[in-house]
Design a protein around this motif. Structure first.
Motif, PDB file in Angstrom:
ATOM      1  N   THR A  44       0.854  -1.188   0.000  1.00  0.00           N
ATOM      2  CA  THR A  44       0.000   0.000   0.000  1.00  0.00           C
ATOM      3  C   THR A  44       0.896   1.247   0.000  1.00  0.00           C
ATOM      4  N   GLN A  45       0.285   2.424  -0.185  1.00  0.00           N
ATOM      5  CA  GLN A  45       1.094   3.647  -0.193  1.00  0.00           C
ATOM      6  C   GLN A  45       1.782   3.854   1.147  1.00  0.00           C
ATOM      7  N   SER A  46       1.077   3.552   2.255  1.00  0.00           N
ATOM      8  CA  SER A  46       1.715   3.734   3.570  1.00  0.00           C
ATOM      9  C   SER A  46       2.864   2.744   3.754  1.00  0.00           C
ATOM     10  N   GLU A  47       2.718   1.518   3.237  1.00  0.00           N
ATOM     11  CA  GLU A  47       3.820   0.542   3.318  1.00  0.00           C
ATOM     12  C   GLU A  47       5.013   0.984   2.465  1.00  0.00           C
ATOM     13  N   LEU A  48       4.731   1.603   1.307  1.00  0.00           N
ATOM     14  CA  LEU A  48       5.814   2.134   0.472  1.00  0.00           C
ATOM     15  C   LEU A  48       6.561   3.243   1.210  1.00  0.00           C
ATOM     16  N   GLU A  49       5.786   4.113   1.879  1.00  0.00           N
ATOM     17  CA  GLU A  49       6.428   5.198   2.637  1.00  0.00           C
ATOM     18  C   GLU A  49       7.308   4.619   3.742  1.00  0.00           C
ATOM     19  N   TRP A  50       6.840   3.531   4.376  1.00  0.00           N
ATOM     20  CA  TRP A  50       7.643   2.910   5.436  1.00  0.00           C
ATOM     21  C   TRP A  50       8.858   2.189   4.867  1.00  0.00           C
ATOM     22  N   LYS A 218       0.058   7.746   9.215  1.00  0.00           N
ATOM     23  CA  LYS A 218      -1.267   7.211   9.568  1.00  0.00           C
ATOM     24  C   LYS A 218      -2.351   8.245   9.269  1.00  0.00           C
ATOM     25  N   GLY A 219      -2.050   9.523   9.540  1.00  0.00           N
ATOM     26  CA  GLY A 219      -3.014  10.583   9.235  1.00  0.00           C
ATOM     27  C   GLY A 219      -3.332  10.642   7.753  1.00  0.00           C
ATOM     28  N   GLY A 220      -2.309  10.490   6.919  1.00  0.00           N
ATOM     29  CA  GLY A 220      -2.528  10.478   5.472  1.00  0.00           C
ATOM     30  C   GLY A 220      -3.303   9.262   5.018  1.00  0.00           C
ATOM     31  N   GLU A 221      -3.009   8.112   5.634  1.00  0.00           N
ATOM     32  CA  GLU A 221      -3.685   6.861   5.279  1.00  0.00           C
ATOM     33  C   GLU A 221      -5.180   6.947   5.578  1.00  0.00           C
ATOM     34  N   LEU A 222      -5.500   7.574   6.729  1.00  0.00           N
ATOM     35  CA  LEU A 222      -6.921   7.702   7.127  1.00  0.00           C
ATOM     36  C   LEU A 222      -7.578   8.941   6.516  1.00  0.00           C
ATOM     37  N   ALA A 223      -6.759   9.824   5.924  1.00  0.00           N
ATOM     38  CA  ALA A 223      -7.225  11.125   5.421  1.00  0.00           C
ATOM     39  C   ALA A 223      -7.914  11.906   6.537  1.00  0.00           C
ATOM     40  N   ASP A 224      -7.386  11.751   7.765  1.00  0.00           N
ATOM     41  CA  ASP A 224      -7.991  12.419   8.917  1.00  0.00           C
ATOM     42  C   ASP A 224      -6.917  12.666   9.984  1.00  0.00           C
ATOM     43  N   PHE A 225      -6.436  13.900  10.051  1.00  0.00           N
ATOM     44  CA  PHE A 225      -5.400  14.223  11.026  1.00  0.00           C
ATOM     45  C   PHE A 225      -5.978  14.605  12.384  1.00  0.00           C
ATOM     46  N   THR A 226      -7.311  14.571  12.508  1.00  0.00           N
ATOM     47  CA  THR A 226      -7.926  14.838  13.811  1.00  0.00           C
ATOM     48  C   THR A 226      -8.228  13.543  14.562  1.00  0.00           C
ATOM     49  N   ALA A 232      -2.469  11.452  19.064  1.00  0.00           N
ATOM     50  CA  ALA A 232      -1.727  10.914  20.215  1.00  0.00           C
ATOM     51  C   ALA A 232      -0.318  10.489  19.804  1.00  0.00           C
ATOM     52  N   THR A 233      -0.198   9.848  18.631  1.00  0.00           N
ATOM     53  CA  THR A 233       1.115   9.364  18.180  1.00  0.00           C
ATOM     54  C   THR A 233       2.039  10.536  17.841  1.00  0.00           C
ATOM     55  N   ILE A 234       1.509  11.518  17.110  1.00  0.00           N
ATOM     56  CA  ILE A 234       2.322  12.698  16.772  1.00  0.00           C
ATOM     57  C   ILE A 234       2.738  13.432  18.047  1.00  0.00           C
ATOM     58  N   SER A 414       1.587  12.143   2.894  1.00  0.00           N
ATOM     59  CA  SER A 414       0.281  12.190   3.564  1.00  0.00           C
ATOM     60  C   SER A 414      -0.628  13.250   2.950  1.00  0.00           C
ATOM     61  N   VAL A 415      -0.042  14.393   2.554  1.00  0.00           N
ATOM     62  CA  VAL A 415      -0.829  15.417   1.839  1.00  0.00           C
ATOM     63  C   VAL A 415      -1.364  14.824   0.536  1.00  0.00           C
ATOM     64  N   LEU A 416      -0.482  14.123  -0.198  1.00  0.00           N
ATOM     65  CA  LEU A 416      -0.881  13.483  -1.455  1.00  0.00           C
ATOM     66  C   LEU A 416      -1.993  12.472  -1.218  1.00  0.00           C
ATOM     67  N   SER A 417      -1.809  11.632  -0.208  1.00  0.00           N
ATOM     68  CA  SER A 417      -2.777  10.577   0.103  1.00  0.00           C
ATOM     69  C   SER A 417      -4.135  11.156   0.498  1.00  0.00           C
ATOM     70  N   THR A 418      -4.107  12.178   1.357  1.00  0.00           N
ATOM     71  CA  THR A 418      -5.347  12.813   1.818  1.00  0.00           C
ATOM     72  C   THR A 418      -6.071  13.506   0.671  1.00  0.00           C
ATOM     73  N   ALA A 419      -5.323  14.277  -0.123  1.00  0.00           N
ATOM     74  CA  ALA A 419      -5.934  14.992  -1.250  1.00  0.00           C
ATOM     75  C   ALA A 419      -6.485  14.011  -2.287  1.00  0.00           C
ATOM     76  N   TYR A 420      -5.760  12.899  -2.489  1.00  0.00           N
ATOM     77  CA  TYR A 420      -6.226  11.907  -3.473  1.00  0.00           C
ATOM     78  C   TYR A 420      -7.513  11.242  -2.985  1.00  0.00           C
TER      79      TYR A 420
END
Length: 515
Positions: A44-50, A218-226, A232-234, A414-420
């Protein structure tokens, strides 16, 4: 002055080549690795980032200690050990059976690379006299450009003929050659008064960075930084990093000597490196999907398209000192950063049918801008500290380069993931809930689902391209904004001329290099 210094520089550049080559090769392979098995690993995109960030975070977190170990044990020994570990990690990564294994073995490669990078620059500073150092550093920086040039093309050729793991396996013969040449040519050197290792600092820095980057991804993956988990993690990551800084200030043997940052020139130079790599790594991450997923180019063609970025660095990095001699550090670096910011903004104008030569011009000018940042800034950093602290200066420079790059991939990814996801989710309404979430992760995930759906999935291709282009434009403007901050920092704080502060008795304290 070491009589074989230029041959030694060649060996150091070969060592540097494989460390940088690996990341630039990976850039063209990320789309293939995201393809489902047997072609790729279905990451997945998050796995690629990792997969990218597990390498850079281990690399960055251990650089301080690696530099100190080089100062204490001898830089040649540390260099040989680091390259051997890097080669072993490369062989293991080539045969990964899952994204998780790839992430783990990339971390092993990062462990090896952490010991290679500071040692190469420390040996360079030890075998060259002060008047030759800017020229040698310029050639060393040009080696980074060469690796960036060779990497994508080599990766493209390998992916055209072999499986995805070949992009890691190719490191092994280069490692063996580098070890043989090092044993023959490279002299050993060490700091006469090396610092002590700071295990608490190392753990705090790595844990803090991993938590921070995990939260951002994780925020980008969920498209939700709230989301509570994301916040909590950040928050925990930032708290651990604050604890790291407090610990380093109080420690009598810090891995990061925060007193260095009282020097505004040194701080500005370090910030410039971090900011330019933040912007650059985020851009190369999305540009591969633009050329391959939207424009339909093969991995090899993508590698060739990225060639101007590398050629410009290769051409201009050794010559940047000529501009520095004429106009000073501040003017040269500010102009370079402004060019990088403008080229990042130019990505926001690219479309599905933009003439490809425009992308080539953007890449070339971006490479030229980077060359006029990296060379003067590297000289400023290395000459800001005493010569016997070359390992520490190199470690700091490379740590902030890696941290900047890792945060660039995490934040801009994460910006890319959220916007997409926001752009495509309305088009995915007809899909089952589980499939809808998967398809919204990235353009590759959407196109993969469309392929499985057959003729019905054809309706998703156009919207996927449109959503990705919009997301790329948003991400590029974020990157440009970060680069503009860099313009302000270097314009305010870098000197017009390199300050000459490493004179006097401290020069004599260095243990001479063995012939």
């Amino acid at each position: 002055m070491h009589r074989r210094r230029w041959a030694i520089l060649g060996v150091l550049m070969l060592s540097l080549l494989i460390v940088v080559l690996d990341n630039s090769i990976l850039n063209v392979a990320i789309k293939t690795i995201s393809t489902p098995a047997p072609t790729g690993l279905g990451a997945t995109q998050s796995e690629l980032e990792w997969a990218i960030n597990s390498y850079t975070l281990v690399f960055a977190g251990l650089l301080f200690s690696a530099g100190l170990l080089g100062d204490r044990l001898g830089r040649k020994k540390v260099l040989l050990g680091g390259i051997a570990v890097f080669g072993a990690g490369s062989a293991l990564a080539a045969f990964s059976g899952s994204p998780g294994e790839l992430i783990a073995f990339r971390a092993v490669m990062g462990l090896g690379a952490a010991f290679v990078m500071p040692a190469t620059l420390a040996v360079l500073m030890n075998v060259f006299e002060r008047e030759e150092q800017p020229k040698a550093i310029g050639i060393w920086a040009g080696g980074v450009g060469l690796a960036i040039a060779i990497g994508p093309i080599t990766g493209g050729l390998l992916l055209d003929h072999f499986w995805w793991g070949s992009v890691f396996l190719v490191n092994v013969p280069i490692v063996l050659l580098a070890i043989a040449l090092m044993l023959w040519l490279v002299p050993d050197s060490r700091d006469p008064a090396p610092g002590r290792i700071d295990p608490v600092g190392v753990v705090l820095s790595v844990v803090g960075l991993v938590l921070l980057v995990y939260g951002i991804i994780k925020g980008g993956e969920l498209a939700d930084f709230t989301d509570v988990t994301v916040l909590a993690t950040i928050g925990a990551g930032l708290a651990v990093l604050v604890a790291f800084v407090v610990h380093e200030k109080r420690s009598d043997h810090p891995s990061l000597d925060v007193t260095y940052f009282r020097d505004k020139v040194f701080s500005a130079a370090i910030a410039a490196i971090a900011l330019v790599f933040f912007a650059l790594m985020g851009v190369t991450f999305f540009s591969v999907f633009y050329t391959q997923s939207v424009r339909g180019y093969s991995p090899l063609q993508t590698g060739l398209l990225m060639l101007p970025l590398a050629v410009a660095q290769l051409v201009f990095a050794p010559r940047a000192r000529l501009l520095v001699d004429r106009f000073g550090n501040r003017a040269t670096t500010t102009a370079g950063m402004a060019v990088v910011a403008a080229m990042l903004a130019a990505f926001a104008t690219l479309d599905a049918d933009t003439p490809i030569w425009l992308l080539e011009v953007i890449f070339f000018l971006m490479g030229a801008g980077m060359a006029h940042i990296m060379t003067p800034v590297s000289v400023v950093i290395m000459q800001a500290l005493p010569r016997e602290k070359a390992g520490s200066a190199s470690a700091l420079s490379n740590t902030f380069r890696q941290v900047g790059g890792a945060l660039g991939i995490a934040v801009l990814g994460s910006v890319l993931s959220t916007a997409y996801r926001n752009g495509i989710e309305d088009e995915l309404g007809a899909l089952p809930a589980g499939l809808r979430h998967t398809a919204g992760e990235s353009i590759e995930a959407t196109l993969g689902v469309a392929d499985r759906l057959g003729p019905r999935g054809g309706e998703l291709v156009g919207p996927a391209h449109d959503a990705f282009l919009h997301a790329m434009h948003v991400t590029a403007l974020w990157g440009a904004g970060i680069a503009v901050i860099g313009v302000v920092v270097v314009a305010l704080f870098l000197p017009g001329r390199t300050p000459d502060r490493r004179t006097g008795d401290r020069e004599q304290e260095l243990v001479p290099a063995a012939e």
